[in-house]
Write a protein that holds these residues in place. Sequence first.
Motif, PDB file in Angstrom:
ATOM      1  N   LEU A 134       0.853  -1.178   0.000  1.00 39.94           N
ATOM      2  CA  LEU A 134       0.000   0.000   0.000  1.00 39.94           C
ATOM      3  C   LEU A 134       0.892   1.232   0.000  1.00 39.94           C
ATOM      4  O   LEU A 134       1.805   1.339   0.831  1.00 39.94           O
ATOM      5  N   VAL A 135       0.655   2.150  -0.934  1.00 37.56           N
ATOM      6  CA  VAL A 135       1.509   3.327  -1.065  1.00 37.56           C
ATOM      7  C   VAL A 135       0.706   4.583  -0.754  1.00 37.56           C
ATOM      8  O   VAL A 135      -0.329   4.840  -1.379  1.00 37.56           O
ATOM      9  N   PHE A 136       1.190   5.355   0.202  1.00 37.05           N
ATOM     10  CA  PHE A 136       0.624   6.674   0.502  1.00 37.05           C
ATOM     11  C   PHE A 136       1.490   7.681  -0.233  1.00 37.05           C
ATOM     12  O   PHE A 136       2.713   7.703  -0.052  1.00 37.05           O
ATOM     13  N   ILE A 137       0.864   8.508  -1.065  1.00 37.22           N
ATOM     14  CA  ILE A 137       1.621   9.444  -1.900  1.00 37.22           C
ATOM     15  C   ILE A 137       1.256  10.876  -1.544  1.00 37.22           C
ATOM     16  O   ILE A 137       0.087  11.262  -1.604  1.00 37.22           O
ATOM     17  N   GLU A 138       2.252  11.652  -1.201  1.00 40.38           N
ATOM     18  CA  GLU A 138       2.093  13.090  -0.966  1.00 40.38           C
ATOM     19  C   GLU A 138       2.519  13.792  -2.249  1.00 40.38           C
ATOM     20  O   GLU A 138       3.647  13.615  -2.727  1.00 40.38           O
ATOM     21  N   VAL A 139       1.615  14.574  -2.835  1.00 38.76           N
ATOM     22  CA  VAL A 139       1.906  15.287  -4.075  1.00 38.76           C
ATOM     23  C   VAL A 139       2.172  16.750  -3.749  1.00 38.76           C
ATOM     24  O   VAL A 139       1.353  17.400  -3.085  1.00 38.76           O
ATOM     25  N   ARG A 140       3.324  17.242  -4.202  1.00 33.08           N
ATOM     26  CA  ARG A 140       3.707  18.627  -3.934  1.00 33.08           C
ATOM     27  C   ARG A 140       4.045  19.321  -5.252  1.00 33.08           C
ATOM     28  O   ARG A 140       4.703  18.748  -6.111  1.00 33.08           O
ATOM     29  N   TYR A 141       3.591  20.571  -5.393  1.00 35.73           N
ATOM     30  CA  TYR A 141       3.826  21.340  -6.613  1.00 35.73           C
ATOM     31  C   TYR A 141       4.437  22.694  -6.273  1.00 35.73           C
ATOM     32  O   TYR A 141       4.006  23.358  -5.335  1.00 35.73           O
ATOM     33  N   ARG A 142       5.424  23.069  -7.042  1.00 36.32           N
ATOM     34  CA  ARG A 142       6.029  24.392  -6.945  1.00 36.32           C
ATOM     35  C   ARG A 142       6.229  24.922  -8.356  1.00 36.32           C
ATOM     36  O   ARG A 142       6.862  24.277  -9.181  1.00 36.32           O
ATOM     37  N   LYS A 143       5.670  26.096  -8.624  1.00 37.08           N
ATOM     38  CA  LYS A 143       5.888  26.721  -9.926  1.00 37.08           C
ATOM     39  C   LYS A 143       7.303  27.274  -9.994  1.00 37.08           C
ATOM     40  O   LYS A 143       7.981  27.161 -11.004  1.00 37.08           O
ATOM     41  N   GLN A 144       7.729  27.871  -8.887  1.00 38.47           N
ATOM     42  CA  GLN A 144       9.082  28.432  -8.793  1.00 38.47           C
ATOM     43  C   GLN A 144       9.708  27.935  -7.496  1.00 38.47           C
ATOM     44  O   GLN A 144       9.010  27.511  -6.587  1.00 38.47           O
ATOM     45  N   ILE A 145      11.016  28.014  -7.414  1.00 37.93           N
ATOM     46  CA  ILE A 145      11.692  27.501  -6.218  1.00 37.93           C
ATOM     47  C   ILE A 145      12.231  28.620  -5.327  1.00 37.93           C
ATOM     48  O   ILE A 145      13.159  28.409  -4.569  1.00 37.93           O
ATOM     49  N   HIS A 146      11.620  29.799  -5.412  1.00 37.72           N
ATOM     50  CA  HIS A 146      12.068  30.911  -4.564  1.00 37.72           C
ATOM     51  C   HIS A 146      11.997  30.571  -3.075  1.00 37.72           C
ATOM     52  O   HIS A 146      12.813  31.031  -2.286  1.00 37.72           O
ATOM     53  N   PHE A 147      11.017  29.785  -2.698  1.00 34.88           N
ATOM     54  CA  PHE A 147      10.832  29.434  -1.292  1.00 34.88           C
ATOM     55  C   PHE A 147      11.166  27.963  -1.021  1.00 34.88           C
ATOM     56  O   PHE A 147      10.720  27.393  -0.042  1.00 34.88           O
ATOM     57  N   GLY A 148      11.921  27.348  -1.913  1.00 35.04           N
ATOM     58  CA  GLY A 148      12.315  25.958  -1.741  1.00 35.04           C
ATOM     59  C   GLY A 148      11.658  25.051  -2.769  1.00 35.04           C
ATOM     60  O   GLY A 148      10.671  25.415  -3.406  1.00 35.04           O
ATOM     61  N   SER A 149      12.211  23.889  -2.911  1.00 34.88           N
ATOM     62  CA  SER A 149      11.701  22.928  -3.893  1.00 34.88           C
ATOM     63  C   SER A 149      10.434  22.242  -3.385  1.00 34.88           C
ATOM     64  O   SER A 149      10.093  22.332  -2.201  1.00 34.88           O
ATOM     65  N   ALA A 150       9.788  21.533  -4.277  1.00 37.59           N
ATOM     66  CA  ALA A 150       8.594  20.774  -3.893  1.00 37.59           C
ATOM     67  C   ALA A 150       8.957  19.712  -2.859  1.00 37.59           C
ATOM     68  O   ALA A 150       8.234  19.519  -1.878  1.00 37.59           O
TER      69      ALA A 150
END
Length: 74
Positions: free
Chosen positions: A4-20
């Motif tokens: 069983l896989v729990f997946i956290e999806v993170r999106y960043r348009k820009q990395i000014h405040f850090g990566s996804a």
Amino acid sequence: QNVLVFIEVRYRKQIHFGSAAASVTLVKQQKIKKTALLYLKQHQIYEKKPFRFDVLCLQGTLKEPVINWIKNAF
């Protein structure tokens, strides 16, 4: 595999405040783990099935994102 896989999806348009990936902090990981354990208990699969936590990172525009799937992230 029977995992069983729990997946956290993170999106960043820009990395000014850090990566996804960097946005999944230790506090966020703890919340995800607590939620997953509650799910496993409610569905009575707590000790019956192996599970893992993945993070799916999307960066850039939604039309052409850079995708990084981190398996067993934490």
